[in-house]
Design a protein around this motif. Sequence first.
Motif, PDB file in Angstrom:
ATOM      1  N   ILE A 420       0.862  -1.178   0.000  1.00 34.41           N
ATOM      2  CA  ILE A 420       0.000   0.000   0.000  1.00 34.41           C
ATOM      3  C   ILE A 420       0.894   1.222   0.000  1.00 34.41           C
ATOM      4  N   PRO A 421       0.579   2.248  -0.805  1.00 31.87           N
ATOM      5  CA  PRO A 421       1.404   3.462  -0.777  1.00 31.87           C
ATOM      6  C   PRO A 421       1.509   4.019   0.648  1.00 31.87           C
ATOM      7  N   ALA A 422       2.739   4.214   1.107  1.00 31.53           N
ATOM      8  CA  ALA A 422       2.957   4.687   2.476  1.00 31.53           C
ATOM      9  C   ALA A 422       2.472   6.120   2.619  1.00 31.53           C
ATOM     10  N   ALA A 423       1.821   6.409   3.733  1.00 37.92           N
ATOM     11  CA  ALA A 423       1.322   7.754   3.997  1.00 37.92           C
ATOM     12  C   ALA A 423       1.502   8.074   5.471  1.00 37.92           C
ATOM     13  N   TYR A 424       1.409   9.348   5.782  1.00 44.18           N
ATOM     14  CA  TYR A 424       1.568   9.779   7.171  1.00 44.18           C
ATOM     15  C   TYR A 424       0.841  11.095   7.394  1.00 44.18           C
ATOM     16  N   VAL A 425       0.666  11.433   8.646  1.00 39.70           N
ATOM     17  CA  VAL A 425       0.073  12.701   9.055  1.00 39.70           C
ATOM     18  C   VAL A 425       1.083  13.402   9.944  1.00 39.70           C
ATOM     19  N   GLY A 441      -2.510   1.002   5.835  1.00 41.40           N
ATOM     20  CA  GLY A 441      -3.631   1.670   5.190  1.00 41.40           C
ATOM     21  C   GLY A 441      -4.761   2.071   6.107  1.00 41.40           C
ATOM     22  N   LYS A 442      -4.505   2.211   7.410  1.00 41.63           N
ATOM     23  CA  LYS A 442      -5.587   2.602   8.324  1.00 41.63           C
ATOM     24  C   LYS A 442      -5.011   3.348   9.519  1.00 41.63           C
ATOM     25  N   MET A 443      -5.645   4.474   9.856  1.00 39.39           N
ATOM     26  CA  MET A 443      -5.286   5.234  11.055  1.00 39.39           C
ATOM     27  C   MET A 443      -6.564   5.645  11.777  1.00 39.39           C
ATOM     28  N   ARG A 444      -6.645   5.331  13.066  1.00 42.58           N
ATOM     29  CA  ARG A 444      -7.777   5.745  13.893  1.00 42.58           C
ATOM     30  C   ARG A 444      -7.398   7.022  14.630  1.00 42.58           C
ATOM     31  N   VAL A 445      -8.287   8.005  14.613  1.00 42.04           N
ATOM     32  CA  VAL A 445      -8.024   9.308  15.209  1.00 42.04           C
ATOM     33  C   VAL A 445      -9.091   9.606  16.257  1.00 42.04           C
ATOM     34  N   PRO A 510     -12.316  11.962  -0.143  1.00 38.87           N
ATOM     35  CA  PRO A 510     -11.042  11.492  -0.697  1.00 38.87           C
ATOM     36  C   PRO A 510      -9.930  12.496  -0.409  1.00 38.87           C
ATOM     37  N   LEU A 511      -8.789  11.983   0.014  1.00 38.88           N
ATOM     38  CA  LEU A 511      -7.658  12.831   0.387  1.00 38.88           C
ATOM     39  C   LEU A 511      -6.587  12.810  -0.687  1.00 38.88           C
ATOM     40  N   GLN A 512      -5.962  13.951  -0.874  1.00 38.59           N
ATOM     41  CA  GLN A 512      -4.804  14.067  -1.744  1.00 38.59           C
ATOM     42  C   GLN A 512      -3.609  14.493  -0.904  1.00 38.59           C
ATOM     43  N   SER A 513      -2.433  14.093  -1.338  1.00 38.23           N
ATOM     44  CA  SER A 513      -1.226  14.415  -0.588  1.00 38.23           C
ATOM     45  C   SER A 513      -1.069  15.934  -0.470  1.00 38.23           C
ATOM     46  N   GLY A 514      -0.817  16.393   0.732  1.00 37.28           N
ATOM     47  CA  GLY A 514      -0.650  17.812   0.989  1.00 37.28           C
ATOM     48  C   GLY A 514      -1.876  18.479   1.571  1.00 37.28           C
ATOM     49  N   MET A 515      -3.010  17.788   1.596  1.00 41.79           N
ATOM     50  CA  MET A 515      -4.217  18.376   2.168  1.00 41.79           C
ATOM     51  C   MET A 515      -4.076  18.544   3.681  1.00 41.79           C
ATOM     52  N   GLN A 516      -4.669  19.617   4.185  1.00 37.61           N
ATOM     53  CA  GLN A 516      -4.649  19.892   5.618  1.00 37.61           C
ATOM     54  C   GLN A 516      -5.985  19.509   6.244  1.00 37.61           C
ATOM     55  N   ILE A 517      -5.917  19.040   7.508  1.00 33.93           N
ATOM     56  CA  ILE A 517      -7.106  18.515   8.187  1.00 33.93           C
ATOM     57  C   ILE A 517      -7.178  19.113   9.588  1.00 33.93           C
ATOM     58  N   ASP A 532       3.929   9.245   1.072  1.00 36.60           N
ATOM     59  CA  ASP A 532       5.384   9.187   1.035  1.00 36.60           C
ATOM     60  C   ASP A 532       5.869   9.181  -0.412  1.00 36.60           C
ATOM     61  N   ARG A 533       6.676  10.177  -0.766  1.00 34.17           N
ATOM     62  CA  ARG A 533       7.174  10.271  -2.138  1.00 34.17           C
ATOM     63  C   ARG A 533       8.101   9.118  -2.490  1.00 34.17           C
ATOM     64  N   VAL A 534       8.745   8.550  -1.463  1.00 29.79           N
ATOM     65  CA  VAL A 534       9.632   7.420  -1.744  1.00 29.79           C
ATOM     66  C   VAL A 534       8.851   6.250  -2.304  1.00 29.79           C
ATOM     67  N   SER A 535       7.591   6.120  -1.837  1.00 29.97           N
ATOM     68  CA  SER A 535       6.768   5.001  -2.293  1.00 29.97           C
ATOM     69  C   SER A 535       6.016   5.314  -3.561  1.00 29.97           C
ATOM     70  N   GLY A 536       6.106   6.592  -4.009  1.00 27.82           N
ATOM     71  CA  GLY A 536       5.363   6.974  -5.194  1.00 27.82           C
ATOM     72  C   GLY A 536       3.994   7.488  -4.841  1.00 27.82           C
ATOM     73  N   GLU A 537       3.491   8.457  -5.602  1.00 32.94           N
ATOM     74  CA  GLU A 537       2.188   9.039  -5.362  1.00 32.94           C
ATOM     75  C   GLU A 537       1.375   8.865  -6.636  1.00 32.94           C
ATOM     76  N   ARG A 538       0.256   8.155  -6.505  1.00 34.50           N
ATOM     77  CA  ARG A 538      -0.453   7.735  -7.697  1.00 34.50           C
ATOM     78  C   ARG A 538      -1.937   8.045  -7.576  1.00 34.50           C
ATOM     79  N   GLY A 539      -2.605   8.008  -8.715  1.00 39.28           N
ATOM     80  CA  GLY A 539      -4.062   8.120  -8.750  1.00 39.28           C
ATOM     81  C   GLY A 539      -4.538   9.377  -8.066  1.00 39.28           C
ATOM     82  N   ALA A 540      -5.693   9.257  -7.382  1.00 43.83           N
ATOM     83  CA  ALA A 540      -6.311  10.402  -6.722  1.00 43.83           C
ATOM     84  C   ALA A 540      -5.495  10.857  -5.553  1.00 43.83           C
ATOM     85  N   GLY A 541      -4.568  10.058  -5.080  1.00 53.88           N
ATOM     86  CA  GLY A 541      -3.770  10.462  -3.942  1.00 53.88           C
ATOM     87  C   GLY A 541      -2.526  11.219  -4.300  1.00 53.88           C
TER      88      GLY A 541
END
Length: 543
Positions: A420-425, A441-445, A510-517, A532-541
């Motif tokens: 899964i494309p790596a992501a973070y907040v 691919g899941k984060m509970r807040v 739907p979230l895109q990289s760089g969006m603020q929450i 994570d750019r190292v993992s590549g950023e694809r599609g709607a993300g």
Amino acid sequence: MDEHPSLNIAIARLGAAFPDSYNMWVLKAPYPGGYVLENGNWTIELSQTWLGWQGLFSPGNNPYCVPCHQGVSIPDLDIAMVTPADAPQPQIYSANLMQYLGIKLWHWLFCQQIGTAFAQSQGIAIGQGKSLRLRLEIRDPDLIPLPWEIVQSQPGKPAISLDREVLLFSRTSSDVNPLPPQRSEQSIKILLVLGQNIPGSPQLDLQQESRTIAQALQNTVPSGFNPPNRLNPASCQVDTLVQPTPRELIAALEQRQYNLFFYAGHGLPADNGGLLMLNELGSLNGTELAQLLVRCGVKLAVFNSCWGARPFQHQQQAVPRSSLAEVLLHHGVPAVLAMRDTIADREALSFIQTLTQALAHRLSIDGAVTVARQQLLTVYKYNQPAWTLPILYMHPEFNGELVRPLGDGDTVVPMHLPPIPAAYVRSLSFHTNPDFPISFGKMRVGRYANNDLVVGEPSVSKYHAEIIYRSASPSDASNGVYYLCDSSSYGSYVLTRENKWVKVHKQEFPLQSGMQIKFGSEDGQILEFRIDRVSGERGAGSD
């Protein structure tokens, strides 16, 4: 991690006009009537007993003394009342002097209203089936060197730092920066740093020493205690730096998400937390290290050195908030474990091994320190000061969680799942911006401590939202999209590409990289979602 009822007590000198008078009051209590204030006088007998302790257990050091009683002599203390008649003669004085001082400190601190607040708070915790979290804030630097960990109510009762089933003890401070959001983690990642040898001590084979310590840290098989998660310990990874330059240390901390920093080596006390002598040419002061650890999201810093919990002395006067532990806590490091005095290598190794074992079995940091302290007591006996030397400081907002306890809903993730494309907040509201990775691919807040990302704001629900990843193809997870799924009372807010804040309430977005929450309120702290750019950023993300 379930929240424990907390009782925070502060001690401060009234002022120069009343050098032997102290205010003692409750900063936090688990019931409304627990916020009490009272005054106590420091007695000559307490000063004499404290000097007697230092003369027995720290004979080579310059003694600390409460200024109002400087120059007092060390009398023959009347400790016969706590001396068993059949005790072995060599152990009588040391063991019972320790117990005598502990009981005297108890009666000084827990007399009258403070004692009542403590008893009622402990009763509330027992009624909830939990331990009471007791945090002691000592604002007078002359009282910091005292071994408050030995405080006990009466002979035969355990000291307050030794009974994990009833009490979780630590020191704390209110003079701290806000605690940034904490990553929720399932493994222990340790950076072990061996600094310069202590001058005058035998020259060690540092590579062998690092292997010995690393082996002790990585051994998660419990010894001396029965953990609640014996079959499911967290994994433990140890990376080692031997006499690094400051630049090498900074690079290592910034490249990996360590949650435990361990330092063994030489240091010099000073009013800014002292200096860590990394090698003959390079050092870091306490303030620089604190900012680095906070920026990199380290939760627990451990120091195997004799000066980490001591206040700096200038012209024989203790300087307020000058110990390394206090400086790190002030800048926002969640927990710091340092030594009150010199500890033998074998004692330190035994302590850190049991500490890591307890942490791997998902105990809270203050609970794990209690277990490790009990192990020192068992091995080296009550009349030796080893178990009193580790001093734990915890941020008043920190719940003590290094790794997340396993809950009923936790499952083992199969290792053959497609990537899964790596992501973070990350938080944009703090001057330090630690990254909080989205695992599998899941984060509970939410506001509760068992969320992956804890946001402790009143408008945030207990379980506020989730960030999840979905892909249309089970065999190719790379073309999916991350969504914000809100299930809260007050909603969440997303800053779109059009620079507009959109409210998301009981729905998905739907979230895109760089969006603020923002969670819970338009005035809440700002977090940024990133792929994570190292993992590549694809599609709607993608950007």
